[in-house]
Design a protein around this motif. Structure first.
Motif, PDB file in Angstrom:
ATOM      1  N   CYS A  34       0.829  -1.203   0.000  1.00  0.00           N
ATOM      2  CA  CYS A  34       0.000   0.000   0.000  1.00  0.00           C
ATOM      3  C   CYS A  34       0.863   1.253   0.000  1.00  0.00           C
ATOM      4  CB  CYS A  34      -0.949   0.007   1.199  1.00  0.00           C
ATOM      5  SG  CYS A  34      -0.155   0.240   2.798  1.00  0.00           S
ATOM      6  N   GLY A  38      -2.288   4.116   3.087  1.00  0.00           N
ATOM      7  CA  GLY A  38      -2.902   2.815   3.297  1.00  0.00           C
ATOM      8  C   GLY A  38      -3.744   2.325   2.134  1.00  0.00           C
ATOM      9  N   ARG A  39      -3.644   2.986   0.988  1.00  0.00           N
ATOM     10  CA  ARG A  39      -4.423   2.553  -0.164  1.00  0.00           C
ATOM     11  C   ARG A  39      -3.644   1.532  -0.969  1.00  0.00           C
ATOM     12  NH1 ARG A  39      -7.284   3.193   2.919  1.00  0.00           N
ATOM     13  NH2 ARG A  39      -8.087   5.187   3.575  1.00  0.00           N
ATOM     14  N   GLN A  58      -3.813  -6.871   3.897  1.00  0.00           N
ATOM     15  CA  GLN A  58      -4.064  -5.460   3.644  1.00  0.00           C
ATOM     16  C   GLN A  58      -4.233  -4.682   4.948  1.00  0.00           C
ATOM     17  OE1 GLN A  58      -7.100  -4.565   0.770  1.00  0.00           O
ATOM     18  NE2 GLN A  58      -6.657  -2.398   0.825  1.00  0.00           N
ATOM     19  N   VAL A  62      -2.005  -1.484   6.095  1.00  0.00           N
ATOM     20  CA  VAL A  62      -2.605  -0.193   6.424  1.00  0.00           C
ATOM     21  C   VAL A  62      -2.099   0.293   7.783  1.00  0.00           C
ATOM     22  CG1 VAL A  62      -4.784   0.990   6.964  1.00  0.00           C
ATOM     23  CG2 VAL A  62      -4.653  -0.564   5.006  1.00  0.00           C
ATOM     24  N   GLY A  66       0.179   3.479   8.378  1.00  0.00           N
ATOM     25  CA  GLY A  66      -0.444   4.514   9.200  1.00  0.00           C
ATOM     26  C   GLY A  66       0.405   4.969  10.369  1.00  0.00           C
ATOM     27  N   GLU A  90     -10.654   4.873  10.415  1.00  0.00           N
ATOM     28  CA  GLU A  90     -10.083   4.461   9.131  1.00  0.00           C
ATOM     29  C   GLU A  90     -11.005   3.485   8.405  1.00  0.00           C
ATOM     30  OE1 GLU A  90      -7.966   3.277   5.942  1.00  0.00           O
ATOM     31  OE2 GLU A  90      -8.466   1.771   7.435  1.00  0.00           O
ATOM     32  N   HIS A  93     -10.279  -1.046   8.670  1.00  0.00           N
ATOM     33  CA  HIS A  93      -9.369  -1.794   7.797  1.00  0.00           C
ATOM     34  C   HIS A  93      -7.971  -1.939   8.369  1.00  0.00           C
ATOM     35  CE1 HIS A  93     -12.266   0.041   4.784  1.00  0.00           C
ATOM     36  NE2 HIS A  93     -12.562  -1.236   4.866  1.00  0.00           N
ATOM     37  N   MET A  94      -7.741  -1.467   9.557  1.00  0.00           N
ATOM     38  CA  MET A  94      -6.416  -1.464  10.170  1.00  0.00           C
ATOM     39  C   MET A  94      -6.314  -2.635  11.145  1.00  0.00           C
ATOM     40  SD  MET A  94      -4.832   1.950  11.897  1.00  0.00           S
ATOM     41  CE  MET A  94      -4.550   2.948  10.467  1.00  0.00           C
TER      42      MET A  94
END
Length: 136
Positions: A34, A38-39, A58, A62, A66, A90, A93-94
């Motif tokens: 990423c 985080g994308r 993923q 992230v 981050g 977020e 997703h973390m």
């Protein structure tokens, strides 16, 4: 600084390096690379890898991006209100678990490589192999 198209191509090298390490370890993984926000830049899932490993790889990436540190270093504080709040803000997703490392280029955060599918230690070994390939 962000991952450029050329570096995204290198992300595919990162994926290949992480998968190569997984073959050595005898595990099936998913790998996510990423950008600093985080994308997702690149992703691969090995044949036989559990479907959930993709989310894990993923989510760890992230978290690593981050906080600009290995995701495993965040696990101890995962239950703290601020950490839960950041993850919730977020979008959930973390993931604060071992298996992702940040990628720094010329001292600036450029993204992270996250892996899911093995133990935390195995995932981190594969992530280190992947991130090192981006820097190579």
């Amino acid at each position: 600084m962000s991952v450029t198209l050329a570096q995204a191509n290198q992300a595919n090298q990162a994926i290949a390096a992480a998968i190569g390490k997984a073959h050595v370890l005898g595990i099936n993984i998913s790998v996510s690379v990423c950008d600093p926000g985080g994308r997702l830049v690149a992703f691969a899932r090995m044949d036989g890898s559990h479907w959930g490993a993709g989310y894990g790889s993923q989510g760890k990436a992230v978290a690593s991006a981050g906080f600009a540190r290995p995701s495993g270093l965040l696990a101890e504080r995962a239950a703290a209100p601020i950490m839960r709040g950041i993850a919730q803000a977020e979008g959930g997703h973390m993931f604060y678990a071992k298996g992702a490392v940040p990628i720094f280029i010329d001292g600036a955060l450029a993204g992270a490589c996250g892996v899911g599918g093995g133990t935390g230690e195995q995932d981190e070994e594969c992530a280190v192999a992947g991130s090192t390939a981006v820097l190579g």
